[in-house]
Enzyme design. Structure first.
Site, PDB file in Angstrom:
ATOM      1  N   HIS A 160     -50.991 -64.434 -36.306  1.00 51.12           N
ATOM      2  CA  HIS A 160     -49.600 -64.189 -36.240  1.00 51.12           C
ATOM      3  C   HIS A 160     -49.352 -63.607 -34.854  1.00 51.12           C
ATOM      4  O   HIS A 160     -48.090 -64.270 -34.568  1.00 51.12           O
ATOM      5  CB  HIS A 160     -49.537 -63.052 -37.286  1.00 51.12           C
ATOM      6  N   GLU A 161     -50.003 -62.660 -34.495  1.00 45.44           N
ATOM      7  CA  GLU A 161     -49.684 -62.152 -33.405  1.00 45.44           C
ATOM      8  C   GLU A 161     -49.851 -63.137 -32.027  1.00 45.44           C
ATOM      9  O   GLU A 161     -48.883 -63.215 -30.967  1.00 45.44           O
ATOM     10  CB  GLU A 161     -50.113 -60.952 -32.795  1.00 45.44           C
ATOM     11  N   HIS A 174     -46.838 -65.489 -31.727  1.00 45.97           N
ATOM     12  CA  HIS A 174     -45.630 -64.715 -31.128  1.00 45.97           C
ATOM     13  C   HIS A 174     -46.022 -65.019 -29.528  1.00 45.97           C
ATOM     14  O   HIS A 174     -44.956 -65.427 -28.828  1.00 45.97           O
ATOM     15  CB  HIS A 174     -45.595 -63.180 -31.203  1.00 45.97           C
TER      16      HIS A 174
END
Length: 231
Positions: free
Chosen positions: A37-38, A41
């Site tokens: 998820h990170e 980003h």
């Protein structure tokens, strides 16, 4: 068998073994999916022009670069949590608000991709080895996959809530004037405490559950398409 497994899961029929499986699924999410998820980003920000993420150690799948201890504990205890936010410099984007919105969206999309992969494995097993889920080990694996998918979908939906500091707020800010966006940032800490209070008291449980079920049904539909011949 698949429909029975899904119904049992959604009906809350759990035992000690099921709790252990849930914990294992959450650990997989903490050590694999939250870093993904990170990373999503950071990767999206880089592609949009923010090269500063290269030097912050966040373009990595290494869990140690992303794990937030308190966020992990909250995920294990309450079913919602977070990793260390990736520092983004929106000044490096051609359009600050749009760049931030796309970068923010990448995280929940990563969760939905992770959910889809788990669902594809679930329905592939159901298509090619349906009797496997009738065994003890197979039943546990099926339960693991269903819980893994559900938590990923929940995290995606939760992160898309348009309240700071969640990812959804960055998308909302595209449509708001700068003076209102500034107010949100000014009171972000208090808004965050209010958000946690609403979660703790259960006021967001029903809408989040409804939206998560809706999205999960969509993920199920997509994942099942390649195996329609088996059902």
């Amino acid at each position: 068998m698949l429909s029975e497994l899904i119904s049992a899961f959604r009906g809350g029929q759990v035992d000690f073994q099921s709790i252990v499986i849930q914990l294992l699924a959450l650990l997989v999410i903490i050590f694999l999916v939250l870093p993904f998820h990170e990373w999503a980003h950071a990767f999206t920000a880089l592609k949009l022009g923010d090269t500063s993420v290269k030097y912050r150690g966040r373009l990595s799948f290494n869990p140690l670069a992303h794990i937030d201890v308190m966020g992990s504990i909250c995920l294990l205890c309450f079913g919602f949590g977070w990793a260390k936010p990736v520092p983004i410099d929106p000044r490096n984007f051609k359009n600050e608000k749009t760049g931030m919105a796309i970068t923010a969206l990448a995280g929940p999309v990563a969760n939905l991709i992770a959910a889809l992969v788990g669902d594809l494995i679930f329905f592939a097993i159901g298509a090619f080895a349906p009797s496997f889920f009738m065994t003890t080990v197979g039943g546990y694996i099926g339960y693991f996959l269903r819980y893994y998918v559900m938590i990923n979908v929940y995290l995606a939906v939760f992160n898309l809530v348009p309240i700071p500091p969640l990812d959804g707020s960055k998308i909302l800010f595209v449509f708001l004037p700068d003076r209102i966006v500034y107010k949100f940032y000014q009171y972000e800490r208090y808004i965050m405490f209010a958000l946690f209070a609403l979660l703790w008291m259960g006021f967001l449980s029903t809408p989040l559950a409804y939206l998560s079920n809706f999205v999960q049904n969509g993920i199920d539909f997509i994942a099942k398409l390649p195996f329609l011949w088996a059902f």
